[in-house]
Design a protein around this motif. Structure first.
Motif, PDB file in Angstrom:
ATOM      1  N   ARG A  88       0.838  -1.199   0.000  1.00  0.00           N
ATOM      2  CA  ARG A  88       0.000   0.000   0.000  1.00  0.00           C
ATOM      3  C   ARG A  88       0.874   1.250   0.000  1.00  0.00           C
ATOM      4  NH1 ARG A  88      -2.772  -1.320   3.901  1.00  0.00           N
ATOM      5  NH2 ARG A  88      -1.745  -0.180   5.587  1.00  0.00           N
ATOM      6  N   ILE A  89       1.949   1.226   0.787  1.00  0.00           N
ATOM      7  CA  ILE A  89       2.865   2.373   0.808  1.00  0.00           C
ATOM      8  C   ILE A  89       3.483   2.577  -0.566  1.00  0.00           C
ATOM      9  CG2 ILE A  89       5.068   3.202   1.740  1.00  0.00           C
ATOM     10  CD1 ILE A  89       4.310   1.779   4.369  1.00  0.00           C
ATOM     11  N   LEU A  90       3.876   1.484  -1.218  1.00  0.00           N
ATOM     12  CA  LEU A  90       4.521   1.622  -2.525  1.00  0.00           C
ATOM     13  C   LEU A  90       3.555   2.183  -3.559  1.00  0.00           C
ATOM     14  CD1 LEU A  90       7.035   1.236  -4.234  1.00  0.00           C
ATOM     15  CD2 LEU A  90       6.169  -1.021  -4.861  1.00  0.00           C
ATOM     16  N   ARG A  91       2.306   1.791  -3.489  1.00  0.00           N
ATOM     17  CA  ARG A  91       1.337   2.331  -4.445  1.00  0.00           C
ATOM     18  C   ARG A  91       1.297   3.854  -4.357  1.00  0.00           C
ATOM     19  NH1 ARG A  91      -3.103   1.300  -7.593  1.00  0.00           N
ATOM     20  NH2 ARG A  91      -4.819   2.783  -7.429  1.00  0.00           N
ATOM     21  N   GLU A  92       1.303   4.387  -3.148  1.00  0.00           N
ATOM     22  CA  GLU A  92       1.315   5.833  -2.978  1.00  0.00           C
ATOM     23  C   GLU A  92       2.626   6.428  -3.493  1.00  0.00           C
ATOM     24  OE1 GLU A  92       0.464   6.822   1.055  1.00  0.00           O
ATOM     25  OE2 GLU A  92      -1.429   5.690   1.106  1.00  0.00           O
ATOM     26  N   LEU A  93       3.740   5.745  -3.230  1.00  0.00           N
ATOM     27  CA  LEU A  93       5.038   6.252  -3.665  1.00  0.00           C
ATOM     28  C   LEU A  93       5.164   6.243  -5.188  1.00  0.00           C
ATOM     29  CD1 LEU A  93       7.415   4.610  -1.037  1.00  0.00           C
ATOM     30  CD2 LEU A  93       6.671   6.994  -1.139  1.00  0.00           C
ATOM     31  N   VAL A  94       4.567   5.259  -5.842  1.00  0.00           N
ATOM     32  CA  VAL A  94       4.616   5.217  -7.303  1.00  0.00           C
ATOM     33  C   VAL A  94       3.851   6.392  -7.891  1.00  0.00           C
ATOM     34  CG1 VAL A  94       3.816   3.916  -9.336  1.00  0.00           C
ATOM     35  CG2 VAL A  94       5.077   2.752  -7.527  1.00  0.00           C
ATOM     36  N   SER A  95       2.709   6.738  -7.291  1.00  0.00           N
ATOM     37  CA  SER A  95       1.959   7.912  -7.748  1.00  0.00           C
ATOM     38  C   SER A  95       2.800   9.173  -7.584  1.00  0.00           C
ATOM     39  CB  SER A  95       0.652   8.047  -6.969  1.00  0.00           C
ATOM     40  OG  SER A  95      -0.179   6.928  -7.160  1.00  0.00           O
ATOM     41  N   ARG A  96       3.462   9.313  -6.450  1.00  0.00           N
ATOM     42  CA  ARG A  96       4.306  10.485  -6.215  1.00  0.00           C
ATOM     43  C   ARG A  96       5.519  10.475  -7.149  1.00  0.00           C
ATOM     44  NH1 ARG A  96       5.421  10.987   0.061  1.00  0.00           N
ATOM     45  NH2 ARG A  96       6.331  12.976  -0.643  1.00  0.00           N
ATOM     46  N   THR A  97       6.031   9.288  -7.447  1.00  0.00           N
ATOM     47  CA  THR A  97       7.156   9.190  -8.377  1.00  0.00           C
ATOM     48  C   THR A  97       6.765   9.695  -9.755  1.00  0.00           C
ATOM     49  OG1 THR A  97       8.086   7.293  -7.187  1.00  0.00           O
ATOM     50  CG2 THR A  97       8.822   7.620  -9.451  1.00  0.00           C
ATOM     51  N   SER A  98       5.542   9.415 -10.175  1.00  0.00           N
ATOM     52  CA  SER A  98       5.076   9.903 -11.470  1.00  0.00           C
ATOM     53  C   SER A  98       5.135  11.421 -11.522  1.00  0.00           C
ATOM     54  CB  SER A  98       3.645   9.417 -11.729  1.00  0.00           C
ATOM     55  OG  SER A  98       3.221   9.759 -13.030  1.00  0.00           O
ATOM     56  N   LEU A  99       4.732  12.088 -10.444  1.00  0.00           N
ATOM     57  CA  LEU A  99       4.804  13.547 -10.378  1.00  0.00           C
ATOM     58  C   LEU A  99       6.250  14.025 -10.362  1.00  0.00           C
ATOM     59  CD1 LEU A  99       2.010  14.264  -7.729  1.00  0.00           C
ATOM     60  CD2 LEU A  99       1.834  14.388 -10.218  1.00  0.00           C
ATOM     61  N   ILE A 100       7.112  13.299  -9.672  1.00  0.00           N
ATOM     62  CA  ILE A 100       8.526  13.654  -9.626  1.00  0.00           C
ATOM     63  C   ILE A 100       9.147  13.578 -11.017  1.00  0.00           C
ATOM     64  CG2 ILE A 100      10.789  12.875  -8.791  1.00  0.00           C
ATOM     65  CD1 ILE A 100       9.245  11.940  -6.215  1.00  0.00           C
ATOM     66  N   LEU A 101       8.830  12.520 -11.751  1.00  0.00           N
ATOM     67  CA  LEU A 101       9.390  12.367 -13.089  1.00  0.00           C
ATOM     68  C   LEU A 101       8.894  13.459 -14.025  1.00  0.00           C
ATOM     69  CD1 LEU A 101       9.152   8.482 -13.518  1.00  0.00           C
ATOM     70  CD2 LEU A 101      11.152   9.842 -12.922  1.00  0.00           C
ATOM     71  N   MET A 102       7.620  13.836 -13.897  1.00  0.00           N
ATOM     72  CA  MET A 102       7.096  14.911 -14.742  1.00  0.00           C
ATOM     73  C   MET A 102       7.766  16.246 -14.414  1.00  0.00           C
ATOM     74  SD  MET A 102       3.019  14.333 -15.367  1.00  0.00           S
ATOM     75  CE  MET A 102       2.554  13.651 -13.783  1.00  0.00           C
ATOM     76  N   THR A 103       8.121  16.444 -13.146  1.00  0.00           N
ATOM     77  CA  THR A 103       8.694  17.721 -12.719  1.00  0.00           C
ATOM     78  C   THR A 103      10.180  17.819 -13.014  1.00  0.00           C
ATOM     79  OG1 THR A 103       7.074  17.799 -10.912  1.00  0.00           O
ATOM     80  CG2 THR A 103       8.944  19.293 -10.760  1.00  0.00           C
TER      81      THR A 103
END
Length: 236
Positions: free
Chosen positions: A153-168
């Motif tokens: 569950r923690i990783l699912r949230e981190l993957v979503s945040r990673t997507s934003l990091i990669l876009m930024t």
């Protein structure tokens, strides 16, 4: 509407949440995008009161920022937040990989293999959004089949945040950006090979190196991406 016609069912809160998360994972909602409640409500065909708890949930997962008197926007992660996300991923994903090796069935490994093939096909076709999404799915599948619900569950949230990091923070040059925003298929295949051999130590090492490379390719201090309002994205 005749008596025999059934009005279309409005989406549940969980469905609204999933569609918004999917848009983030697909890189369709850039950091800084304004999330206007009225427009979202209209797009989903629900009331504003249905939208607010979804935005609060997304804010708790740090993919949406709620600002008093200014409303909601897709979060633009800071450099510190980006580094923390990758640090936590390096802490938990090697363990999830080791647990996957212990618990995975033949079908699980086949699905992991197919995810890599699909990612390679998408990259070859130039469909980078799909490749990026499949790249994230590789990591989520490992977590899901590891048998550890909390870290998954923690990783699912981190993957979503990673997507934003990669876009930024992905490199400004288009080719370099494509290489950085989707995990290298070669690295995924090396991981898969270690998994098939049930070499937990090697698989854990490869996962850590893989995440280190992704973080190393981020470009901090570049111009912030333009904020877009993509509420219409969710229109049926």
């Amino acid at each position: 509407m005749t008596p025999l016609e059934v009005p279309p069912a409005s989406p549940s809160d969980a469905e609204i949440y999933e569609r918004m998360i999917n848009a983030i994972l697909d890189h369709q909602l850039p950091p800084g995008t304004k999330l206007v409640e009225d427009r979202l409500a209209g797009a989903f065909g629900v009331s504003r009161t249905r939208i607010r708890p979804v935005l609060v949930r997304l804010a708790n997962e740090q993919v949406v920022t709620l600002t008093p008197n200014r409303g909601a926007t897709i979060t633009r992660p800071s450099e510190q937040e980006a580094r923390e996300v990758f640090e936590v991923r390096r802490l938990i994903e090697p363990t999830l990989t080791e647990r996957f090796i212990r618990n995975a069935s033949r079908t699980d490994i086949q699905q992991l293999t197919q995810t890599i093939r699909d990612e390679e096909t998408a990259r070859a076709a130039g469909d980078m959004r799909r490749a990026i999404r499949l790249s994230g799915n590789f990591h989520l599948l490992l977590a899901e089949r590891s048998g550890h619900q909390t870290m998954g569950r923690i990783l699912r949230e981190l993957v979503s945040r990673t997507s934003l990091i990669l876009m930024t923070y992905s490199p400004p040059h288009s080719q370099a950006r494509e290489e950085a925003t989707a995990c290298g298929c070669a690295e995924h295949r090396a991981l898969l090979a270690a998994i098939k051999l049930k070499d937990a130590r090697e698989a854990a090492r490869l996962m850590r190196e893989h995440l280190e490379r992704l973080e190393a390719q981020l470009v901090f201090g570049k111009a912030e991406p333009e904020a877009l309002d993509l509420a219409r994205l969710f229109a049926a």
